[in-house]
Scaffold this active site. Structure first.
Site, PDB file in Angstrom:
ATOM      1  N   ASP A  43      -1.896   9.273  40.485  1.00 41.99           N
ATOM      2  CA  ASP A  43      -2.668   9.144  41.720  1.00 41.99           C
ATOM      3  C   ASP A  43      -3.380   7.807  41.741  1.00 41.99           C
ATOM      4  OD1 ASP A  43      -5.902   9.506  41.215  1.00 41.99           O
ATOM      5  OD2 ASP A  43      -4.687  10.428  39.645  1.00 41.99           O
ATOM      6  N   LEU A 183      -9.536   8.939  34.385  1.00 34.89           N
ATOM      7  CA  LEU A 183      -8.748   9.159  35.594  1.00 34.89           C
ATOM      8  C   LEU A 183      -7.271   8.837  35.401  1.00 34.89           C
ATOM      9  CD1 LEU A 183     -11.234   7.841  38.292  1.00 34.89           C
ATOM     10  CD2 LEU A 183     -10.947  10.154  37.412  1.00 34.89           C
ATOM     11  N   GLY A 184      -6.960   7.819  34.647  1.00 36.78           N
ATOM     12  CA  GLY A 184      -5.563   7.509  34.379  1.00 36.78           C
ATOM     13  C   GLY A 184      -4.882   6.768  35.494  1.00 36.78           C
ATOM     14  N   GLU A 185      -4.879   7.365  36.690  1.00 36.52           N
ATOM     15  CA  GLU A 185      -4.243   6.777  37.864  1.00 36.52           C
ATOM     16  C   GLU A 185      -2.797   6.379  37.570  1.00 36.52           C
ATOM     17  OE1 GLU A 185      -7.157   3.774  38.895  1.00 36.52           O
ATOM     18  OE2 GLU A 185      -8.243   5.207  40.147  1.00 36.52           O
ATOM     19  N   GLY A 186      -2.117   7.229  36.836  1.00 34.64           N
ATOM     20  CA  GLY A 186      -0.721   6.996  36.500  1.00 34.64           C
ATOM     21  C   GLY A 186      -0.522   6.332  35.156  1.00 34.64           C
TER      22      GLY A 186
END
Length: 214
Positions: A43, A183-186
C-alpha cells in the site's frame, strides 16, 4: 472513487463493493495471462491504517484499544482520537460475521480492489506475498470470503502495527522478516522476495542426498 467517513456511513454500497472486487479479479486475470508467478500486495497512502485496523477488529472481535497503532506517527492525543473513531465505527457496524458486510461498511475502494485481487490470484493459483497492516486486513477479509485463499498467502514481514500481528496470527502465517518496520508500504514484502526465490530454487533444483550419492 472516494467514500464517506466510516464513523458515519458505509464506505461502499453493495454495487460499489461488487465493482471493486471485480476490478481486483480482472487485475489478477491480467497478471495470470502475463505469466506472473508471484504477486506482492502492499500500500501507499495516508490514513489507511484506520480502515485496515477497523476491518481486523471487526473480523476478530477485538477492541481497537488493543490493536490500534500510531500509523505514520500519531501523538498520544491523535492515537486516542483514532481509537475513539474506530470504536464508533465498530458500534455503527454492529455485530456481524459477514466479511462482505464488514468490508462495505469499514473498508474503502482500494482495499476492496485488493481483496478482489487476492481472491482472483488464489483462484488462479498465484501465490501472494502480503505486506503490512493494510494488506493483512485485506488478506483477512479475503480469507473469510473464501477460506481457500489462505493456502496462497505468505507474510513478507511483521509490521510494528499491533493489528498487523493480530491479522497474521489469525491467518496462521509466519512472517519471513521481522525488521521492526511499521508500515512497509510494499518494501517489507519486496525485501522478502529474495528469500522466496532462494526457497523456490532450493526446492526445485537442489539434488537429494540419494541423487548425490548415486
Amino acid at each position: 472513487m472516494g467514500c464517506p467517513s466510516i464513523l458515519t456511513s458505509d464506505a461502499l454500497t453493495p454495487a460499489e463493493l461488487d465493482r471493486a472486487l471485480a476490478t481486483g479479479d480482472a487485475i489478477a486475470a491480467d497478471e495470470a495471462a502475463a505469466g506472473t508467478d508471484l504477486l506482492i500486495v502492499g500500500d501507499l497512502g495516508i490514513g489507511n491504517t484506520t480502515p485496515a485496523t477497523a476491518l481486523i477488529c471487526a473480523v476478530l472481535g477485538r477492541d481497537p484499544g488493543d490493536l490500534t497503532g500510531r500509523g505514520a506517527g500519531l501523538d498520544d492525543a491523535g492515537l486516542a482520537r483514532k481509537i475513539e473513531v474506530l470504536r464508533g465505527a465498530l458500534d455503527r457496524l454492529g455485530a456481524t460475521d459477514d466479511p462482505r458486510r464488514i468490508l462495505a461498511a469499514l473498508g474503502s475502494p482500494d482495499l476492496a480492489v485488493a481483496v478482489g485481487l487476492m481472491l482472483g490470484a488464489a483462484a488462479r493459483g498465484i501465490p501472494i506475498l502480503v505486506d503490512g497492516v493494510i494488506a493483512g486486513a485485506e488478506a483477512l477479509i479475503a480469507s473469510r470470503i473464501d477460506p481457500g485463499v489462505t493456502a496462497w498467502l505468505q507474510a513478507g514481514h511483521r509490521s510494528a502495527e499491533p493489528a498487523s500481528s493480530a491479522a497474521i496470527e489469525a491467518l496462521g502465517l509466519e512472517p519471513l522478516l521481522d525488521l521492526g518496520m511499521r508500515l512497509g508500504e510494499g518494501s517489507g514484502a519486496v525485501a522478502a522476495v529474495p528469500l522466496v526465490q532462494a526457497a523456490a530454487a532450493m526446492a526445485s533444483r537442489m539434488a537429494t542426498l540419494a541423487e548425490l550419492m548415486g
